[in-house]
Write an enzyme that holds these catalytic residues in place. Structure first.
Site, PDB file in Angstrom:
ATOM      1  N   ASP A 270      26.359  36.653  19.815  1.00  0.00           N
ATOM      2  CA  ASP A 270      26.663  37.966  19.232  1.00  0.00           C
ATOM      3  C   ASP A 270      28.165  38.154  19.073  1.00  0.00           C
ATOM      4  OD1 ASP A 270      24.085  38.777  18.888  1.00  0.00           O
ATOM      5  OD2 ASP A 270      23.949  39.825  20.810  1.00  0.00           O
TER       6      ASP A 270
ATOM      7  N   ASP B 173      27.167  38.109  25.437  1.00  0.00           N
ATOM      8  CA  ASP B 173      26.333  37.232  24.612  1.00  0.00           C
ATOM      9  C   ASP B 173      27.237  36.471  23.637  1.00  0.00           C
ATOM     10  OD1 ASP B 173      24.736  36.361  22.298  1.00  0.00           O
ATOM     11  OD2 ASP B 173      23.092  37.316  23.385  1.00  0.00           O
TER      12      ASP B 173
ATOM     13  N   THR C 201      10.998  35.290  29.270  1.00  0.00           N
ATOM     14  CA  THR C 201      10.788  34.142  30.184  1.00  0.00           C
ATOM     15  C   THR C 201      12.086  33.396  30.472  1.00  0.00           C
ATOM     16  OG1 THR C 201      10.428  32.599  28.369  1.00  0.00           O
ATOM     17  CG2 THR C 201       8.489  33.780  29.187  1.00  0.00           C
TER      18      THR C 201
ATOM     19  N   ARG D 153      16.826  31.532  23.571  1.00  0.00           N
ATOM     20  CA  ARG D 153      16.260  31.792  24.888  1.00  0.00           C
ATOM     21  C   ARG D 153      15.323  32.981  24.795  1.00  0.00           C
ATOM     22  NH1 ARG D 153      19.964  32.954  30.067  1.00  0.00           N
ATOM     23  NH2 ARG D 153      20.170  34.899  28.975  1.00  0.00           N
TER      24      ARG D 153
HETATM   25  C1  PRP Z   1      22.655  31.522  24.558  1.00  0.00           C
HETATM   26  C2  PRP Z   1      23.722  30.464  24.676  1.00  0.00           C
HETATM   27  C3  PRP Z   1      22.940  29.281  25.176  1.00  0.00           C
HETATM   28  C4  PRP Z   1      21.911  29.917  26.037  1.00  0.00           C
HETATM   29  C5  PRP Z   1      22.297  29.704  27.451  1.00  0.00           C
HETATM   30  O1  PRP Z   1      21.919  31.345  23.410  1.00  0.00           O
HETATM   31  O2  PRP Z   1      24.375  30.224  23.456  1.00  0.00           O
HETATM   32  O3  PRP Z   1      22.354  28.522  24.137  1.00  0.00           O
HETATM   33  O4  PRP Z   1      21.878  31.311  25.719  1.00  0.00           O
HETATM   34  O5  PRP Z   1      21.329  30.167  28.290  1.00  0.00           O
HETATM   35  P1  PRP Z   1      20.473  29.217  29.240  1.00  0.00           P
HETATM   36  O6  PRP Z   1      21.443  28.271  29.898  1.00  0.00           O
HETATM   37  O7  PRP Z   1      19.865  30.175  30.208  1.00  0.00           O
HETATM   38  O8  PRP Z   1      19.455  28.501  28.419  1.00  0.00           O
HETATM   39  P2  PRP Z   1      20.874  32.445  22.890  1.00  0.00           P
HETATM   40  O9  PRP Z   1      19.503  32.152  23.370  1.00  0.00           O
HETATM   41  O10 PRP Z   1      21.400  33.820  23.198  1.00  0.00           O
HETATM   42  O11 PRP Z   1      20.845  32.172  21.336  1.00  0.00           O
HETATM   43  P3  PRP Z   1      22.001  32.321  20.256  1.00  0.00           P
HETATM   44  O12 PRP Z   1      23.025  31.246  20.515  1.00  0.00           O
HETATM   45  O13 PRP Z   1      21.276  32.111  18.986  1.00  0.00           O
HETATM   46  O14 PRP Z   1      22.594  33.697  20.363  1.00  0.00           O
HETATM   47  N1  URA Z   2      23.803  33.391  26.932  1.00  0.00           N
HETATM   48  C1  URA Z   2      24.935  34.060  26.642  1.00  0.00           C
HETATM   49  O1  URA Z   2      25.340  34.131  25.474  1.00  0.00           O
HETATM   50  N2  URA Z   2      25.612  34.638  27.636  1.00  0.00           N
HETATM   51  C2  URA Z   2      25.206  34.562  28.921  1.00  0.00           C
HETATM   52  O2  URA Z   2      25.891  35.113  29.805  1.00  0.00           O
HETATM   53  C3  URA Z   2      24.016  33.874  29.198  1.00  0.00           C
HETATM   54  C4  URA Z   2      23.338  33.283  28.194  1.00  0.00           C
END
Ligand code: PRP
Ligand code: URA
Length: 208
Positions: A202, A199, A107, A103
């Site tokens: 993380d 997160d 944006t 994400r």
């Molecule tokens: C997080 C989570 C989802 C997304 C959700 O991923 O694992 O994939 O955010 O958010 P959304 O519904 O607003 O799209 P992130 O972009 O943090 O990537 P990661 O899994 O690599 O940490």
């Molecule tokens: N992605 C995450 O990992 N946590 C949130 O709360 C939203 C998006």
């Protein structure tokens, strides 16, 4: 769109521990995996059965087994990986595809960086895995991706969902059935779920 909240006491207990800031990486991983396994029990409830003949130590009998339905799970990288082991512990032979999306922090739009799916994905029923359904942008993009490959029957499985994410999926993909263990209050200004668990990527991979 059908939304299933898997609010079993064991799941609720484990979600609480997952949320806690005191929970470290190892326990977070174990909990995410255990909750995913329990949710797998729910989203496979409609799997078709067929009758076969077997022999018990006492007699011959007819008994049910899962009919050879073609399934696949598709975790959204990276946090979705934290849900795969739990599913594999119940369905060890399930095919696993991967869609990489992150994400954009400004944006909040999903950016695709990887895709590897089973070659016959269009013939399979697919369960998308992502712990967090926040704005719904990532899940919606992954589902659209799968539809473009010809997948017709899709379920979307999340540990925690925000009302905004459910609304987004309902608008974009009303045919998809959603499973989540909790629906939280809202998103904050940075697009994080409140109260949420922070997160997910993380916390699973220990990167913060
Ligand atoms: C997080 C989570 C989802 C997304 C959700 O991923 O694992 O994939 O955010 O958010 P959304 O519904 O607003 O799209 P992130 O972009 O943090 O990537 P990661 O899994 O690599 O940490
Ligand atoms: N992605 C995450 O990992 N946590 C949130 O709360 C939203 C998006």
């Amino acid at each position: 769109m059908k939304v299933n909240i898997t609010n079993h006491p064991l799941i609720e207990h484990k979600i609480t521990m997952l949320r806690s800031v005191e929970t470290g990486t190892k326990d977070f991983r174990d909990l995410a995996s255990e909750i995913s396994m329990l949710m797998c029990y729910e989203f496979t409830r409609d799997l078709p059965l067929e009758e076969i003949e077997i022999e018990t130590p006492i007699t011959k009998t007819k008994a049910k087994v899962i009919a050879g339905k073609k399934l696949a799970v598709v975790p959204i990288l990276r946090a979705g990986l934290g849900m795969v082991d739990g599913i594999l512990s119940l369905i060890p032979a399930i095919k696993v595809g991967h869609i990489g999306l992150y994400r954009d922090p400004d944006t909040l739009e999903p950016v695709e960086y990887y895709c590897k799916l089973p070659s016959d994905i269009g013939d399979r029923d697919v369960i998308v895995l992502d712990p967090m359904l926040a704005t719904g942008g990532s899940a919606s993009a992954a589902i659209q991706f799968l539809k473009n490959y010809g997948v017709k029957n899709i379920k979307s499985c999340h540990l925690i969902a925000a009302p905004e994410g459910i609304c987004r999926l309902n608008q974009d993909h009303p045919d998809v059935e959603v499973y989540c263990a909790a629906i939280d209050e809202k998103l904050n200004d940075h697009g994080y779920i409140v109260p949420g668990l922070g997160d997910a990527g993380d916390r699973i991979f220990g990167t913060k």
